[in-house]
Enzyme design. Structure first.
Site, PDB file in Angstrom:
ATOM      1  N   SER A 167      46.870  30.418  62.617  1.00 55.35           N
ATOM      2  CA  SER A 167      46.071  31.529  62.074  1.00 55.35           C
ATOM      3  C   SER A 167      46.743  32.876  62.330  1.00 55.35           C
ATOM      4  O   SER A 167      46.422  33.869  61.685  1.00 55.35           O
ATOM      5  CB  SER A 167      44.680  31.518  62.697  1.00 55.35           C
ATOM      6  OG  SER A 167      44.785  31.652  64.098  1.00 55.35           O
ATOM      7  N   GLU A 168      47.702  32.912  63.274  1.00 53.62           N
ATOM      8  CA  GLU A 168      48.421  34.160  63.544  1.00 53.62           C
ATOM      9  C   GLU A 168      49.700  34.292  62.710  1.00 53.62           C
ATOM     10  O   GLU A 168      50.543  35.142  62.997  1.00 53.62           O
ATOM     11  CB  GLU A 168      48.756  34.290  65.040  1.00 53.62           C
ATOM     12  CG  GLU A 168      47.563  34.529  65.945  1.00 53.62           C
ATOM     13  CD  GLU A 168      46.872  35.891  65.767  1.00 53.62           C
ATOM     14  OE1 GLU A 168      47.234  36.654  64.850  1.00 53.62           O
ATOM     15  OE2 GLU A 168      45.951  36.160  66.548  1.00 53.62           O
ATOM     16  N   HIS A 195      47.873  33.456  75.600  1.00 55.78           N
ATOM     17  CA  HIS A 195      46.717  34.132  76.205  1.00 55.78           C
ATOM     18  C   HIS A 195      46.779  33.868  77.708  1.00 55.78           C
ATOM     19  O   HIS A 195      45.766  33.567  78.323  1.00 55.78           O
ATOM     20  CB  HIS A 195      45.409  33.571  75.653  1.00 55.78           C
ATOM     21  CG  HIS A 195      45.220  33.765  74.182  1.00 55.78           C
ATOM     22  ND1 HIS A 195      44.123  33.306  73.508  1.00 55.78           N
ATOM     23  CD2 HIS A 195      45.986  34.380  73.254  1.00 55.78           C
ATOM     24  CE1 HIS A 195      44.224  33.611  72.216  1.00 55.78           C
ATOM     25  NE2 HIS A 195      45.359  34.257  72.041  1.00 55.78           N
TER      26      HIS A 195
END
Ligand SMILES: [Zn+2]
Length: 207
Positions: free
Chosen positions: A71-72, A93
């Site tokens: 999605s990035e 993250h």
């Protein structure tokens, strides 16, 4: 090693070194022809195999049938379009570095490896929604001549002229953040003097 295998290798490594959990974060690598291999959307790292790695063009369009790209993808492709020198990207993250991103606080240079492998203090790019090319734009501004930056309230973006270098920058960003937090418990962490940072950077740092 082809780029899909490289992406798989680094994905397994960021998972085993706990820079990521589940399917969070993403990895990509560009080859000399401009083709980009990137992790798929929503597949857990422990289940990932080379056939799951997606190949896309510079605009993010898959070049063959298979999984949906991360999605990035808009952030990755924006960085590749704007920076022809960048060939590998790692987005995590990781816990301590993400804490800095939530505090909107840059990671200072307190360890020589930050100067040697990241190129200086690690800046925070202002918040933009995940999955947008705007996130890539603010990240590029924060990166400048560094190999890593923080994404506010989100995580870490690391880049390099090879995927291996991007991985190293992502790993060192997490270590630097963790050491700062630990040192803060013990007392007041001390930064390396600016001239020392410059010396180390001049000796060892390359993008
Ligand atoms: Zn993310």
């Amino acid at each position: 090693m082809d780029t899909r295998t490289q992406v798989l290798t680094i994905s397994k490594r960021i998972y085993s070194t706990r820079l990521v959990i589940a399917s969070l974060g993403n990895v990509s690598c560009r080859d000399a022809s401009g083709m980009i291999a990137i992790t798929p959307s929503g597949v857990d790292y422990e289940e990932l195999s080379v056939k799951d790695i997606v190949t896309i063009d510079i605009d993010g369009t898959p070049t063959q049938k298979g999984r949906i790209p991360s999605s990035e993808t808009p952030m990755h492709t924006l960085v590749y379009r704007e920076r022809p020198d960048i060939m590998g990207i790692v987005h995590t993250h990781s816990l301590s570095a993400s804490a800095f991103s939530v505090a909107n606080q840059e990671i200072p240079v307190e360890m020589v490896e930050v100067a040697a492998h990241v190129g200086g203090s690690i800046h925070v790019a202002p918040y933009r929604p995940p999955g947008t090319k705007e996130l890539g734009e603010v990240a590029l501004n924060a990166l400048k001549t560094r190999r890593a930056c923080l994404l506010q309230n989100h995580g870490v973006l690391a880049v390099g002229t090879t995927l291996e270098k991007a991985y190293k920058a992502a790993a060192i960003t997490e270590i630097a953040a963790r050491i700062h937090i630990l040192a803060s418990v013990l007392g007041r962490p001390g930064e390396l003097p600016e001239d020392e940072v410059k010396k180390v950077r001049d000796l060892y740092f390359t993008l």
